[in-house]
Motif scaffolding. Structure first.
Motif, PDB file in Angstrom:
ATOM      1  N   ILE A  50      20.246  31.227   3.147  1.00 34.57           N
ATOM      2  CA  ILE A  50      20.766  32.431   3.797  1.00 34.57           C
ATOM      3  C   ILE A  50      21.042  32.116   5.258  1.00 34.57           C
ATOM      4  N   THR A  51      22.258  31.704   5.536  1.00 33.33           N
ATOM      5  CA  THR A  51      22.649  31.342   6.901  1.00 33.33           C
ATOM      6  C   THR A  51      24.157  31.404   7.017  1.00 33.33           C
ATOM      7  N   ASP A  52      24.645  31.616   8.241  1.00 38.58           N
ATOM      8  CA  ASP A  52      26.083  31.492   8.492  1.00 38.58           C
ATOM      9  C   ASP A  52      26.334  30.452   9.577  1.00 38.58           C
ATOM     10  N   GLU A  53      25.361  29.570   9.786  1.00 38.86           N
ATOM     11  CA  GLU A  53      25.494  28.497  10.757  1.00 38.86           C
ATOM     12  C   GLU A  53      26.072  27.254  10.080  1.00 38.86           C
ATOM     13  N   LEU A  54      27.159  26.729  10.612  1.00 38.97           N
ATOM     14  CA  LEU A  54      27.832  25.592   9.994  1.00 38.97           C
ATOM     15  C   LEU A  54      27.087  24.278  10.212  1.00 38.97           C
ATOM     16  N   ASP A  55      26.160  24.237  11.181  1.00 38.71           N
ATOM     17  CA  ASP A  55      25.442  22.994  11.475  1.00 38.71           C
ATOM     18  C   ASP A  55      24.689  22.470  10.259  1.00 38.71           C
ATOM     19  N   LEU A  56      24.137  23.384   9.469  1.00 36.10           N
ATOM     20  CA  LEU A  56      23.382  22.985   8.275  1.00 36.10           C
ATOM     21  C   LEU A  56      24.235  22.136   7.349  1.00 36.10           C
ATOM     22  N   TYR A  57      25.462  22.574   7.094  1.00 34.04           N
ATOM     23  CA  TYR A  57      26.341  21.868   6.176  1.00 34.04           C
ATOM     24  C   TYR A  57      26.904  20.588   6.798  1.00 34.04           C
ATOM     25  N   GLU A  58      27.169  20.639   8.091  1.00 32.76           N
ATOM     26  CA  GLU A  58      27.716  19.449   8.748  1.00 32.76           C
ATOM     27  C   GLU A  58      26.753  18.276   8.676  1.00 32.76           C
ATOM     28  N   GLU A  59      25.458  18.542   8.796  1.00 31.22           N
ATOM     29  CA  GLU A  59      24.468  17.476   8.686  1.00 31.22           C
ATOM     30  C   GLU A  59      24.416  16.944   7.262  1.00 31.22           C
ATOM     31  N   GLN A  60      24.453  17.827   6.279  1.00 29.17           N
ATOM     32  CA  GLN A  60      24.418  17.403   4.878  1.00 29.17           C
ATOM     33  C   GLN A  60      25.677  16.643   4.479  1.00 29.17           C
ATOM     34  N   LEU A  61      26.819  17.035   5.071  1.00 26.06           N
ATOM     35  CA  LEU A  61      28.090  16.397   4.721  1.00 26.06           C
ATOM     36  C   LEU A  61      28.107  14.907   5.044  1.00 26.06           C
ATOM     37  N   LYS A  62      27.290  14.480   5.986  1.00 26.88           N
ATOM     38  CA  LYS A  62      27.241  13.068   6.344  1.00 26.88           C
ATOM     39  C   LYS A  62      26.791  12.204   5.162  1.00 26.88           C
ATOM     40  N   TYR A  63      26.007  12.789   4.280  1.00 21.87           N
ATOM     41  CA  TYR A  63      25.421  12.025   3.172  1.00 21.87           C
ATOM     42  C   TYR A  63      25.925  12.484   1.804  1.00 21.87           C
ATOM     43  N   PHE A  64      26.549  13.664   1.767  1.00 21.44           N
ATOM     44  CA  PHE A  64      26.995  14.220   0.488  1.00 21.44           C
ATOM     45  C   PHE A  64      28.378  13.697   0.118  1.00 21.44           C
ATOM     46  N   ASP A  65      28.592  13.457  -1.181  1.00 21.56           N
ATOM     47  CA  ASP A  65      29.924  13.054  -1.648  1.00 21.56           C
ATOM     48  C   ASP A  65      30.096  13.525  -3.087  1.00 21.56           C
ATOM     49  N   VAL A  66      31.353  13.667  -3.490  1.00 16.30           N
ATOM     50  CA  VAL A  66      31.666  14.072  -4.855  1.00 16.30           C
ATOM     51  C   VAL A  66      32.877  13.272  -5.329  1.00 16.30           C
ATOM     52  N   GLU A  67      32.800  12.789  -6.545  1.00 16.59           N
ATOM     53  CA  GLU A  67      33.856  11.941  -7.114  1.00 16.59           C
ATOM     54  C   GLU A  67      34.284  12.504  -8.467  1.00 16.59           C
ATOM     55  N   VAL A  68      35.603  12.546  -8.695  1.00 16.24           N
ATOM     56  CA  VAL A  68      36.141  12.987  -9.981  1.00 16.24           C
ATOM     57  C   VAL A  68      36.237  11.781 -10.903  1.00 16.24           C
ATOM     58  N   LEU A  69      35.554  11.851 -12.037  1.00 15.44           N
ATOM     59  CA  LEU A  69      35.567  10.763 -13.011  1.00 15.44           C
ATOM     60  C   LEU A  69      36.521  11.105 -14.145  1.00 15.44           C
ATOM     61  N   GLN A  70      37.346  10.127 -14.550  1.00 17.32           N
ATOM     62  CA  GLN A  70      38.317  10.342 -15.615  1.00 17.32           C
ATOM     63  C   GLN A  70      37.698  10.034 -16.973  1.00 17.32           C
ATOM     64  N   LEU A  71      37.779  11.008 -17.860  1.00 18.81           N
ATOM     65  CA  LEU A  71      37.321  10.832 -19.235  1.00 18.81           C
ATOM     66  C   LEU A  71      38.415  11.319 -20.170  1.00 18.81           C
ATOM     67  N   ASN A  72      38.553  10.669 -21.313  1.00 23.20           N
ATOM     68  CA  ASN A  72      39.564  11.117 -22.270  1.00 23.20           C
ATOM     69  C   ASN A  72      39.268  12.522 -22.785  1.00 23.20           C
ATOM     70  N   LYS A  73      38.001  12.901 -22.789  1.00 17.55           N
ATOM     71  CA  LYS A  73      37.624  14.207 -23.328  1.00 17.55           C
ATOM     72  C   LYS A  73      37.566  15.303 -22.260  1.00 17.55           C
ATOM     73  N   GLY A  74      37.913  14.965 -21.024  1.00 21.34           N
ATOM     74  CA  GLY A  74      37.873  15.983 -19.990  1.00 21.34           C
ATOM     75  C   GLY A  74      37.567  15.401 -18.625  1.00 21.34           C
ATOM     76  N   VAL A  75      36.891  16.174 -17.791  1.00 21.94           N
ATOM     77  CA  VAL A  75      36.602  15.786 -16.418  1.00 21.94           C
ATOM     78  C   VAL A  75      35.104  15.817 -16.180  1.00 21.94           C
ATOM     79  N   LYS A  76      34.631  14.855 -15.410  1.00 22.24           N
ATOM     80  CA  LYS A  76      33.233  14.832 -14.992  1.00 22.24           C
ATOM     81  C   LYS A  76      33.199  14.638 -13.482  1.00 22.24           C
ATOM     82  N   LEU A  77      32.240  15.291 -12.826  1.00 20.32           N
ATOM     83  CA  LEU A  77      32.044  15.122 -11.395  1.00 20.32           C
ATOM     84  C   LEU A  77      30.746  14.368 -11.142  1.00 20.32           C
ATOM     85  N   LYS A  78      30.817  13.417 -10.239  1.00 21.04           N
ATOM     86  CA  LYS A  78      29.632  12.675  -9.819  1.00 21.04           C
ATOM     87  C   LYS A  78      29.281  13.114  -8.409  1.00 21.04           C
ATOM     88  N   LEU A  79      28.120  13.744  -8.256  1.00 19.68           N
ATOM     89  CA  LEU A  79      27.688  14.263  -6.966  1.00 19.68           C
ATOM     90  C   LEU A  79      26.590  13.382  -6.392  1.00 19.68           C
TER      91      LEU A  79
END
Length: 464
Positions: A50-79
């Protein structure tokens, strides 16, 4: 806070894609779109914060990543380095998982769809409305053949507990009557009506309740989707978000809030003041507990002193009576149903409502644009409402949006000027918001991102 790596498989219609679509989806999720995609996904995963301060997310963004993986049966995300609070026993909470794939659908997949569709044109009024319809249809948010039953609930995220409890009670009364809820999807007056309606729906054994959250990329990090939202839709910008509300909703309830709520009020009043919308039924109710009566007195006074009695006649104020609100909403929805039937308009999308380009074009709140807003009385009322809406939109940006905060940090507060009477009323309203702690959650440390300039006062020059 603890973090973990996890892979999740597709939801939100993205499980049925061709291999070519999956390949293009993977390409679009990189490059310039990748950072926005990451921010929105991380905002969803942080919905318990419960916050509206962007600093929290900016710090996490330094280490967070998400990748779209291709599968014949659909899509998978790697977080990578996802907040562990989004998981239970090593599995992502189902509601959050659905919202993550809504982000992929609206930020990445939809963008490539719109870019490849030559019929979609965001540079014209009709083009914007058609694009909004396309986005909603793609999200499966349009339900043809169903009687009107969607109530839009607007209000602030920075509200006291007694106001939050009141929004829940109103939502409960709406839920008992089988009505579904749309909000801006955040906390406070956006979460309360959904939570109350959920209980009401449960008591009536309504298992298909809709809790639709409408947001946009610039605001999602500051107002993360609350966990009750079961249909998350991310529009391209605030103007498209606002049009989505009025095209999709059948009745409107406004709870106490701050500048964002004032922006929504001015947006809808500006549309209703247009001569072509004069005969269109549009139920609009302002409501709150008895302690919030001064808030609506101030809002009503501001509207009367700037837009006049005609604008005041467009809404009804009901104080401290959730049952009366529910009755008024139900009557309003019925009137909308009969009007749509008589005019052969769709129940699921308000095509007939006239919305001018001034309400659709994305407003960029730079210092130059804010200072050049026409806030004078030498224009039609609906045009004045449109410009007042932009002023409040700029303040919202300066308070909680990354780009707006950056603008104010670099150049100082926005300067707003216009007719003396309008500036007096605007200044008084904004001062009330500040004194009531309605600008941000961390109200004690709030520093205004604006200055209201009044004629006959000498002000120093503001760099643009």
């Amino acid at each position: 806070m603890k973090y973990t790596d996890i892979e999740i498989t597709a939801e939100s219609g993205l499980e049925l894609l061709t291999n070519d679509e999956i390949a293009r989806l993977s390409e679009h999720s990189q490059g310039g779109d990748h950072e926005l995609f990451k921010k929105c996904v991380l905002a969803v995963l942080n919905s318990t914060q419960i916050t509206d301060e962007l600093d929290l997310y900016e710090e996490q963004l330094k280490y967070f990543d998400v990748e779209v993986l291709q599968l014949n049966k659909g899509v998978k995300l790697k977080l990578k380095n996802a907040p562990s609070s989004a998981l239970v026993e090593g599995e992502m909470i189902q509601g959050l998982k659905e919202q993550v794939f809504s982000v992929l659908r609206d930020i990445v997949f939809l963008k490539q769809e719109l870019e490849s569709n030559s019929r979609i044109d965001f540079n014209t009024s009709n083009g914007c409305t058609n694009a909004i319809f396309h986005i909603l249809r793609n999200a499966k948010a349009l339900k043809p053949g169903i009687d009107p039953n969607i109530v839009v609930c607007w209000g602030g995220h920075a509200i006291p507990e007694f106001e939050y409890q009141y929004t829940k009670e109103v939502g409960y009364r709406l839920g008992l009557r089988g009505l579904d809820i749309i909000t801006g999807c955040g906390i406070g007056a956006m979460k309360g009506p959904m939570k109350g309606a959920l209980v009401g729906h449960s008591k009536q054994r309504k298992s298909n309740g809709r809790y639709i959250g409408i947001t946009e990329p610039g605001i999602i990090a500051a107002e993360s989707p609350n966990p009750i939202v079961n249909e998350l839709i991310i529009m391209p910008d605030i103007e498209k978000r606002l049009e989505t509300f009025v095209r999709l909703g059948h009745s409107f309830v406004v709870f106490p809030g701050g500048v964002g709520t004032a922006e929504e009020i001015l947006y809808i009043l500006g549309i209703l003041l247009h001569p072509e919308n004069k005969n269109s039924p549009f139920p609009l109710i302002f409501t709150g507990p008895k302690e919030s009566s001064p808030y609506f007195e101030r809002i009503d006074r501001f509207i009367g002193d700037t837009l006049g009695t005609e604008a005041q006649q467009k809404y009804k104020i009901i104080i401290d009576d959730p049952v009366a609100v529910a009755h008024a909403v139900q009557e309003g929805v019925y009137a909308v149903r009969e009007y749509r039937k008589s005019t052969h308009d769709a129940f699921h999308f308000n095509w007939q409502l006239k919305i001018q380009w001034d309400f659709q074009e994305a407003f960029d709140p730079t210092h130059k644009n804010m200072s050049e807003l026409n806030l004078n009385t030498n224009q039609p009322l609906h045009s004045l409402a449109a410009n007042l809406r932009k002023a409040f939109s700029g303040i919202v940006a300066g308070n909680i949006k990354e780009k707006g905060i950056s603008e104010v940090t670099k150049h100082g507060p926005y300067h707003i000027n216009g007719d003396r009477n309008i500036m007096d009323q605007l200044d008084a309203l904004l001062e009330a918001f500040v004194s009531q702690g309605r600008m941000k959650l961390n109200a004690a440390d709030y520093v205004p991102c604006y200055r209201v300039l009044k004629p006959n006062k000498i002000e120093e020059h503001m760099p643009v």
